[in-house]
Design an enzyme around this catalytic site. Structure first.
Site, mmCIF file in Angstrom:
data_model
loop_
_atom_site.group_PDB
_atom_site.id
_atom_site.type_symbol
_atom_site.label_atom_id
_atom_site.label_comp_id
_atom_site.label_asym_id
_atom_site.label_seq_id
_atom_site.Cartn_x
_atom_site.Cartn_y
_atom_site.Cartn_z
ATOM 1 N N GLY A 163 -9.780 7.091 3.815
ATOM 2 C CA GLY A 163 -8.658 7.279 2.899
ATOM 3 C C GLY A 163 -7.494 6.405 3.316
ATOM 4 N N GLU A 164 -6.286 6.833 2.976
ATOM 5 C CA GLU A 164 -5.049 6.136 3.344
ATOM 6 C C GLU A 164 -4.867 4.810 2.613
ATOM 7 O OE1 GLU A 164 -5.072 5.597 7.579
ATOM 8 O OE2 GLU A 164 -5.352 7.718 8.014
ATOM 9 N N GLY A 165 -5.819 4.427 1.771
ATOM 10 C CA GLY A 165 -5.807 3.099 1.167
ATOM 11 C C GLY A 165 -6.546 2.077 2.008
ATOM 12 N N ASN A 171 0.859 -1.180 0.000
ATOM 13 C CA ASN A 171 0.000 0.000 0.000
ATOM 14 C C ASN A 171 0.898 1.234 0.000
ATOM 15 O OD1 ASN A 171 -2.626 1.401 0.281
ATOM 16 N ND2 ASN A 171 -1.818 2.019 2.275
#
Length: 345
Positions: free
Chosen positions: A311-313, A57
């Protein structure tokens, strides 16, 4: 400007993949989405025995000048504070990455902060945040190109380290504002339908955000090309993600797509190279305004509906076990012939 060679996977293997999936000891179609996922992944990898290797990620981080207009619930300094939380392993995506075996790479593409020499941060800072697109373009053409190249290079490094399945995350206060304008400009969706609460704005905050973005859109005098929209309204982290996605497709990697911001990055990437969409698995549909509409525009059906908007993956990583199950299905299930079971479909 950097270019990519992205090709639609060869169709010749598709029939064999369908036969393989249908030969597994189960009623035809009974594993639903797992079957279509296995078909997609085998098609991308051009094999009846696909594998998911070294998932990563990548989190691109940068600040946005438009944040100075009060379009976010959170102040700009939250960007660097959350990055330190990534480093301490305490963010939402961190526990998901540990759970599902993902490596996390953090890329400083333009955070408005001077990080000391921290080995866990990949320093690729272009500038301390973009310019305020209410008044001028967020970035120059040279900065746009540099961001695309940086994003691409990071993915090349991941691939060289053995990664063939990758997700992308972002950190940057103000990036739902940039994403809303990308969506409106690139899909011709009315801006009001693209603007949401971001990190937690109330109704009055959303109204103010819309007014600021509407004024910025009215001030725009560019040529309305995809690259110019990206340059004028985008963030460095978003453009880096576009470059990363395009490179991942060029390398025939599986791309796990996160929420509203990363779906807008897929939108921009697909306007430049439409065949990228064959490599995308859309992880989830979140609560951010416009996300469902954007997924529909892309004819994308997400794997999860969990109301996530971190968010952030995080949503992409959270969806990984379903993708893993699809690959395990095609590799580990026995066939009717192997078990001498009469086909029952």
């Amino acid at each position: 400007m950097i270019t990519f060679q992205i090709e639609k996977p060869d169709e010749k293997i598709r029939e064999a993949l369908i036969d393989r999936i249908n030969s597994l000891a189960k009623p035809k179609g009974s594993l639903g989405r797992l079957e279509s996922l296995a078909l997609q992944i085998g098609w991308i990898q051009q094999t009846l025995r696909p594998k998911l290797l070294h998932p990563v990620n990548v989190i691109y981080a940068a600040d946005h000048g438009i944040a100075d207009e009060g379009v976010s619930q959170s102040p700009k300094e939250v960007t660097r504070q959350v990055i330190f939380n990534f480093l301490n392993g305490g963010s939402g995506v961190c526990f998901l990455a540990r759970q599902h075996g993902f490596e996390i790479k953090i890329v400083d593409g333009g955070v408005d902060y001077d990080f000391s020499e921290i080995p866990q941060i990949i320093s690729r800072k272009i500038r301390k945040g973009t310019r305020n697109f209410l008044h001028e373009a967020a970035m120059t053409e040279e900065e746009l190109e540099k961001a695309l190249q940086i994003g691409s290079d990071i993915v090349s490094d991941c691939h060289q380290e053995g990664c063939n399945v990758i997700s992308f995350g972002e950190m940057g206060i103000g990036n739902t504002s940039a994403s809303s304008l990308w969506m409106s400009c690139l899909t011709e969706t009315p801006l009001i339908e693209c603007v949401g609460a971001g990190s937690g704005l109330n109704a009055e905050g959303v109204r103010h955000k819309y007014q600021v973005l509407k004024a910025a859109q009215e001030n725009y005098r560019g040529d309305s090309s995809t690259l110019d929209i990206m340059r004028y309204f985008g963030g460095y982290e978003m453009v880096m993600a576009v470059g990363g996605m395009l490179r991942a497709a060029e390398l025939k990697m599986i791309i796990l797509v996160d929420g509203f911001i990363m779906t807008n990055c897929v939108l921009a990437a697909s306007r430049l190279y439409p065949d990228i969409l064959h490599y995308c698995v859309f992880g989830h549909c979140g609560d951010e305004g416009g996300h469902r509409k954007l997924l529909d525009y892309l004819h994308a059906e997400p794997l999860l509906y969990l109301g996530m908007r971190l968010g952030e993956g995080s949503g992409a990583v959270c969806s990984f076990p379903i993708v893993d199950s699809a690959v395990r299905m095609i590799n580990e299930m026995h066939t009717f012939e192997e078990e001498a079971i009469t086909k029952y479909f």
